[in-house]
Design an enzyme around this catalytic site. Structure first.
Site, PDB file in Angstrom:
ATOM      1  N   LEU A  46       0.862  -1.175   0.000  1.00 39.55           N
ATOM      2  CA  LEU A  46       0.000   0.000   0.000  1.00 39.55           C
ATOM      3  C   LEU A  46       0.901   1.228   0.000  1.00 39.55           C
ATOM      4  CD1 LEU A  46      -2.904  -0.613   2.566  1.00 39.55           C
ATOM      5  CD2 LEU A  46      -3.138  -0.216   0.115  1.00 39.55           C
ATOM      6  N   ASP A  47       0.539   2.255  -0.771  1.00 36.91           N
ATOM      7  CA  ASP A  47       1.299   3.498  -0.746  1.00 36.91           C
ATOM      8  C   ASP A  47       1.323   4.055   0.675  1.00 36.91           C
ATOM      9  OD1 ASP A  47       1.794   3.439  -3.461  1.00 36.91           O
ATOM     10  OD2 ASP A  47       0.036   4.649  -3.970  1.00 36.91           O
ATOM     11  N   PRO A  48       2.372   4.823   1.028  1.00 41.47           N
ATOM     12  CA  PRO A  48       2.478   5.355   2.395  1.00 41.47           C
ATOM     13  C   PRO A  48       1.237   6.095   2.888  1.00 41.47           C
ATOM     14  CG  PRO A  48       4.547   5.663   1.256  1.00 41.47           C
ATOM     15  CD  PRO A  48       3.581   5.129   0.230  1.00 41.47           C
TER      16      PRO A  48
END
Length: 304
Positions: A46-48
């Protein structure tokens, strides 16, 4: 002499409800520390700034990671209309703007082109490798490069809400390798108004649901205590999309040694991939052939 890996021989899945502002790798490292586990990994980055399901596998459950990575996933996200950014989300710089704003009907009509088997170009700020180097590293260096389109299966893409003219909230169910940022970018382009992701939440991933996830605060609170083990799901959860066959004590012994073992089947056909269990515990994953499972992955329990 080989270095001995320190930590507990503990196996299973932990469903984390990832908060914004932390990388997936940092979550895995925190979980590994909290459980004092020898080995850990996640099933799908998942993106930050994204939130929601991050399924973390410990020990022998890491052998089931590919089955969760390949599973269907659902996302809920907000698209900011009228602006394009170089990262296709709010972390980047605005590169184009438009005063045009589509109607609800126009948005709904445009969504259809992103459903089914589509080709999608990942964002330039992504972990896709270009000639052995991560795309985001090239993008940060202002290199001029192209990323080839990749196939993606989108089962469903719906407009859930329209809070105002500048925003639309969408819900998407898709297969492996989908970039929500690319959907927002390409939808904005199709509507002639530009677009990028404002926020993103993974609602579920395979058998794992965000509502059942544990928070990072709870992980910190229970770290290195017996109570944290109660949140661990069996490694068998990672095999939910594969058919199960039963084996015998003798069959299990052969499978654990990497050899074909006898299994009892019901609706599995020759050549199917499945997993064998003994007394409810996974022994191996493999291919069924004429009464036997030919193992490709074998699970080694700490008590064996």
């Amino acid at each position: 002499m080989a270095r001995t890996r320190k930590g507990r021989d503990i196996s299973g899945w932990l469903v984390v409800d990832k908060p914004a502002g932390i990388t997936s790798t940092a979550v895995v490292n925190k979980v590994k520390w909290a459980f004092s586990a020898k080995k850990a990994g996640h099933a799908g980055t998942l993106d930050p700034e994204a939130t929601g399901v991050l399924a973390v596998a410990l020990g022998e459950a890491t052998k089931t990671v590919p089955y969760i990575t390949d599973a269907m996933k659902a996302y809920r996200f907000s698209v900011r209309l009228g602006q394009a950014t170089n990262t296709d989300d709010t972390e980047g710089e605005v590169t184009d703007t438009s005063d045009a704003r589509p109607t609800d009907d126009e948005i709904k009509a445009a969504l259809g082109q992103f459903v089914g088997d589509i080709m999608q170009v990942p964002p330039k700020f992504s972990a896709v490798k270009i000639d052995g180097e991560r795309a985001y590293k090239r993008a940060r260096s202002d290199e001029d490069f192209e990323i080839a389109a990749r196939p993606l299966y989108v089962e469903e893409l719906l407009m859930a809400e329209r809070p105002d003219a500048d925003h639309v909230i969408l819900e998407m169910t898709c297969g492996k390798g989908g970039y929500v940022r690319s959907i927002a970018r390409d939808l904005g382009a199709a509507l002639g108004c530009f677009g990028h992701v404002e926020w993103l939440r993974r609602v579920w991933s395979g058998p794992f649901d965000a509502e059942d996830g544990i928070s990072m605060e709870k992980i910190e609170e229970l770290a290195k205590t017996p109570e944290i083990d109660a949140h661990l799901l069996p490694l068998e959860e990672g095999l939910a999309d594969l058919p199960e066959v039963k084996t015998t004590e003798g069959g299990a012994a052969k499978l654990r040694n990497g050899n074909p073992g006898m299994v009892i089947v019901s609706d599995v056909e020759y050549g199917d991939e499945c997993w064998a269990s003994l007394h409810g515990e996974a022994v191996a994953v493999g291919v069924y052939k004429a009464g036997e499972l030919h193992p490709s992955r074998v699970f080694v329990r700490a008590t064996q």
